[in-house]
Structure formats: C-alpha cells, structure tokens
Design a protein around this motif. Sequence first.
Motif, PDB file in Angstrom:
ATOM      1  N   LEU A  18       0.816  -1.214   0.000  1.00 30.89           N
ATOM      2  CA  LEU A  18       0.000   0.000   0.000  1.00 30.89           C
ATOM      3  C   LEU A  18       0.856   1.273   0.000  1.00 30.89           C
ATOM      4  N   LYS A  19       2.147   1.128   0.115  1.00 31.19           N
ATOM      5  CA  LYS A  19       3.039   2.287   0.185  1.00 31.19           C
ATOM      6  C   LYS A  19       3.060   3.038  -1.143  1.00 31.19           C
ATOM      7  N   ASP A  20       3.066   4.363  -1.054  1.00 31.07           N
ATOM      8  CA  ASP A  20       3.226   5.269  -2.203  1.00 31.07           C
ATOM      9  C   ASP A  20       2.046   5.271  -3.179  1.00 31.07           C
ATOM     10  N   ILE A  21       0.899   4.703  -2.788  1.00 29.28           N
ATOM     11  CA  ILE A  21      -0.277   4.764  -3.665  1.00 29.28           C
ATOM     12  C   ILE A  21      -1.351   5.613  -2.992  1.00 29.28           C
ATOM     13  N   PRO A  22      -2.257   6.236  -3.779  1.00 27.10           N
ATOM     14  CA  PRO A  22      -3.368   6.995  -3.173  1.00 27.10           C
ATOM     15  C   PRO A  22      -4.257   6.042  -2.377  1.00 27.10           C
ATOM     16  N   LEU A  23      -4.434   6.331  -1.114  1.00 28.09           N
ATOM     17  CA  LEU A  23      -5.165   5.432  -0.221  1.00 28.09           C
ATOM     18  C   LEU A  23      -6.218   6.211   0.564  1.00 28.09           C
ATOM     19  N   ILE A  24      -7.430   5.661   0.624  1.00 27.86           N
ATOM     20  CA  ILE A  24      -8.527   6.278   1.367  1.00 27.86           C
ATOM     21  C   ILE A  24      -9.033   5.283   2.401  1.00 27.86           C
ATOM     22  N   ILE A  25      -9.141   5.743   3.646  1.00 27.56           N
ATOM     23  CA  ILE A  25      -9.711   4.920   4.701  1.00 27.56           C
ATOM     24  C   ILE A  25     -11.131   5.422   4.955  1.00 27.56           C
ATOM     25  N   GLY A  31     -20.444   6.338   2.612  1.00 23.04           N
ATOM     26  CA  GLY A  31     -19.682   6.742   3.774  1.00 23.04           C
ATOM     27  C   GLY A  31     -18.832   7.964   3.495  1.00 23.04           C
ATOM     28  N   VAL A  32     -17.987   8.296   4.451  1.00 23.05           N
ATOM     29  CA  VAL A  32     -17.120   9.456   4.329  1.00 23.05           C
ATOM     30  C   VAL A  32     -15.678   9.055   4.600  1.00 23.05           C
ATOM     31  N   VAL A  33     -14.755   9.908   4.208  1.00 22.55           N
ATOM     32  CA  VAL A  33     -13.331   9.648   4.351  1.00 22.55           C
ATOM     33  C   VAL A  33     -12.926   9.838   5.816  1.00 22.55           C
ATOM     34  N   ALA A  34     -12.403   8.789   6.438  1.00 25.04           N
ATOM     35  CA  ALA A  34     -11.885   8.895   7.797  1.00 25.04           C
ATOM     36  C   ALA A  34     -10.460   9.411   7.778  1.00 25.04           C
ATOM     37  N   SER A  35      -9.688   8.993   6.765  1.00 22.86           N
ATOM     38  CA  SER A  35      -8.312   9.455   6.592  1.00 22.86           C
ATOM     39  C   SER A  35      -7.898   9.160   5.160  1.00 22.86           C
ATOM     40  N   CYS A  36      -6.852   9.819   4.716  1.00 27.75           N
ATOM     41  CA  CYS A  36      -6.354   9.563   3.362  1.00 27.75           C
ATOM     42  C   CYS A  36      -4.852   9.816   3.327  1.00 27.75           C
ATOM     43  N   SER A  37      -4.196   9.194   2.372  1.00 29.57           N
ATOM     44  CA  SER A  37      -2.747   9.337   2.240  1.00 29.57           C
ATOM     45  C   SER A  37      -2.407  10.690   1.628  1.00 29.57           C
ATOM     46  N   TYR A  38      -1.146  11.074   1.759  1.00 33.38           N
ATOM     47  CA  TYR A  38      -0.709  12.340   1.178  1.00 33.38           C
ATOM     48  C   TYR A  38      -0.807  12.298  -0.347  1.00 33.38           C
ATOM     49  N   GLU A  39      -0.669  11.102  -0.919  1.00 33.29           N
ATOM     50  CA  GLU A  39      -0.828  10.965  -2.371  1.00 33.29           C
ATOM     51  C   GLU A  39      -2.250  11.309  -2.800  1.00 33.29           C
ATOM     52  N   ALA A  40      -3.236  10.916  -1.997  1.00 36.18           N
ATOM     53  CA  ALA A  40      -4.632  11.232  -2.309  1.00 36.18           C
ATOM     54  C   ALA A  40      -4.939  12.703  -2.056  1.00 36.18           C
ATOM     55  N   ARG A  41      -4.288  13.275  -1.043  1.00 36.37           N
ATOM     56  CA  ARG A  41      -4.532  14.683  -0.715  1.00 36.37           C
ATOM     57  C   ARG A  41      -4.107  15.609  -1.852  1.00 36.37           C
ATOM     58  N   LYS A  42      -3.138  15.191  -2.643  1.00 36.60           N
ATOM     59  CA  LYS A  42      -2.703  16.008  -3.782  1.00 36.60           C
ATOM     60  C   LYS A  42      -3.826  16.212  -4.800  1.00 36.60           C
ATOM     61  N   PHE A  43      -4.812  15.302  -4.802  1.00 37.71           N
ATOM     62  CA  PHE A  43      -5.953  15.403  -5.714  1.00 37.71           C
ATOM     63  C   PHE A  43      -7.119  16.154  -5.084  1.00 37.71           C
ATOM     64  N   GLY A  44      -6.937  16.631  -3.854  1.00 41.17           N
ATOM     65  CA  GLY A  44      -8.000  17.379  -3.187  1.00 41.17           C
ATOM     66  C   GLY A  44      -8.831  16.564  -2.218  1.00 41.17           C
ATOM     67  N   VAL A  45      -8.484  15.299  -1.997  1.00 41.24           N
ATOM     68  CA  VAL A  45      -9.226  14.459  -1.059  1.00 41.24           C
ATOM     69  C   VAL A  45      -8.923  14.908   0.368  1.00 41.24           C
TER      70      VAL A  45
END
Length: 375
Positions: A18-25, A31-45
């Motif tokens: 799971l390292k270095d990929i866009p990840l959403i918990i 549902g809603v996003v509990a947390s997200c990776s920095y890779e996903a945050r770059k897309f506005g998540v």
Amino acid sequence: MDLDAFFVSCERRQNRELKDIPLIIGGGDRGVVASCSYEARKFGVRSAMPIRMALRLCPDAKVIKGDYELYSQLSHTVTEIIQEKVPVMEKASIDEFYLDLSGMDKFFGCFQWTQEIVSAVTKETGLPISFALSGNKTVSKIGTGESKPEGNRHIIESEVRPFLNPLSVKKIPMVGDKTFQLLSRIGIRTIHTLSEMPVLVLQQMIGANGKELWKKANGIDENPVIPYSEKKSISTEKTFAVDTIDVHELKRILSGMAEKLAYQLRQEQWLTSTVVVKIRYANFDTETKQMRIAYNSADHTLSRVALELFNKLYTRRMRIRLIGLRFTDLVHGNHQMNLFEDTEEQMSLYQTMDYLKNRFGADAVGRAVGFDFGK
C-alpha cells in the motif's frame, strides 16, 4: 507531536504494497473519508469528505474500510512510549500529543530530547510522526501541521510572528469552515491580517471567542498541557424500585443510557475506547463485562456494543436490581475521527439532534428505542 496520516500509516505497516499509492480509509459508497494518504490529498481528497466525491477527485485511489481495533491498539502503544519518556504529556486525540518539556533544556536540550522520542516511536511501531517545539500549544500544533510528513520544527519566541503571519487563518485550530467564510468576506484570509484586527470588532463578529481567536493569531496561548490519564470515565446506572426480569425493558433503558452518555461525550469533546456494562442481581451479586472498541462517540455504535455486552452478561435469568453503563479510557477528540461505518445522513442526523438537545434540553429528542411510551 502528531502521527502522520495515522490510519493510513497503520494500514501500510501491515501491508507494504500500500506504500506510495493513493489510499482512502473509510466505509462504503455512502460513507465518508476517515483518513487519506498524502498521495490522495494532492488530488483534493480530505477527511470527512463523502467517499463518492473523493473517488471522483482521485479515481485510482484504493479504498479500505479500516481496522479500527488495530488503530486503537497502536495508539495505546505510542501513548505508552511517549508517556514513559516525558515529564507531562496530554493526549489530545488518538494520534496527537502535547508534551510539556519545561526545564528539560537544562539537562539534555528539548529539541534533541523530542527527536529521541520520535526515534523511539518509529523504531518500536514503524509509524511516522512529526513535531514542532515552541512556547505554547497553538504555535506547536500549527508548526507540526506545517512540518508534515515526518518533519520537525523549532519555533523560538522571536520567530513566532514571522512564522504565523503568512499562513491562512484556517491553520488556527479553532477556525472552522463557517468562521473562515465569515472572515474571508471582510478580507481576513491570513493570520497577519487577523492579528491586526481590533479585538472588539472580532468579538462583535464572532462572539466570546473573538478575543481567544485574536490571541491565537498573535501567538498567545496560556492553556497548560493537561497530564494524561486513561482512568477518566463517565457513567450512569439505574436501581429499580422492584427487581425486574423484563429483558425488553432492560435493553430499552440501556439504549437510552448509551444515547445520553454519547451526547455527553460529544458535548465535552471526548471519545471512548472501552464500554462497560454492569448488572446487579436481586441477591446483590454484581457482574460486569467490557469491550475495547475504536475511539468513538456515536450513539448507534455505542448502543450496539452495550447491547452486545448485555446479551453476553445476562445469563442467569434472575431478577435484576440494578443496571449501569460506563464509558472509559477517554481521549479528547470529536466524532470525525471515527467515520468508518457512518454515512452522510448519519452525520447530519447527529448534528441536528445535538443542536436540538443543546437548545431544548438533553431529553428533547432521541431514538424511539430509548423512550418509555407507556409513561
């Protein structure tokens, strides 16, 4: 100190793929996003965003429901590591800690001391953590946010204003979306502009919090680090005038207790990680059963756990004299920290119910299961 993308880091600790990929918990399409990776945050998540919206922004993201028992366990491990090494520690949430290192500079050096703690946390848990050292909690929290991921910062007194001034007012912990929009409409978008506003004007705009907001914008925060203790709990119990064996009535009472205590948690900004159910039989034998859960303050989750515990606990089929419920192992936080199974509709429901309870009283509205319609 703040663990970096904590839920994501926990999942990556268990699964290196799971390292270095866009990840959403988060949970489910609704549902809603509990947390997200920095890779996903770059897309506005962002956290608390509906999953559907997050996937529109980042279609390639991998969504994981989340292992909240794992997160709670690792949070306790990190807490123990830090608590062993510092004079005073406050656990502000599941992944955030304030440390009071006053006087440590005479012996070891506060910055080096904190780096040693970071090394211990990372070595023993494999989790990344960031920190900022300053003279108060507000500046340290903002500094930690600006240092992420896996960063650190030392903000001495003379650097506080130059550090804060160019930042958005949204960086101040007490500024939510509504306050930000209110300030933006009159041209206040940076902390520097906010710091130069007359206090009386801010009080007229925002109310009693206006002065506190002005102080934070000026790097002033007298709030102490509150020593952490997991012993704190809230509880309630009911002793019956006549001993009862009415299981339906017992469950109704227990559900009502869970709802009232959960409301108290949210009002005082606590999350619980342990639910305890207590019963006392007619012969005065007393039994309890508890369950460790993810940090939570949601009625539907806590009520479900309480009823599960009751079903396991009440096996003797004797009359009951007393029933009680306790939430313990509390940490400061709000329900957005645990959104694995919640939907947008549920979150809106909680906000509306809490608003009505705040305005008309704690008994003004509630779930039907908790009310006695025979009275």
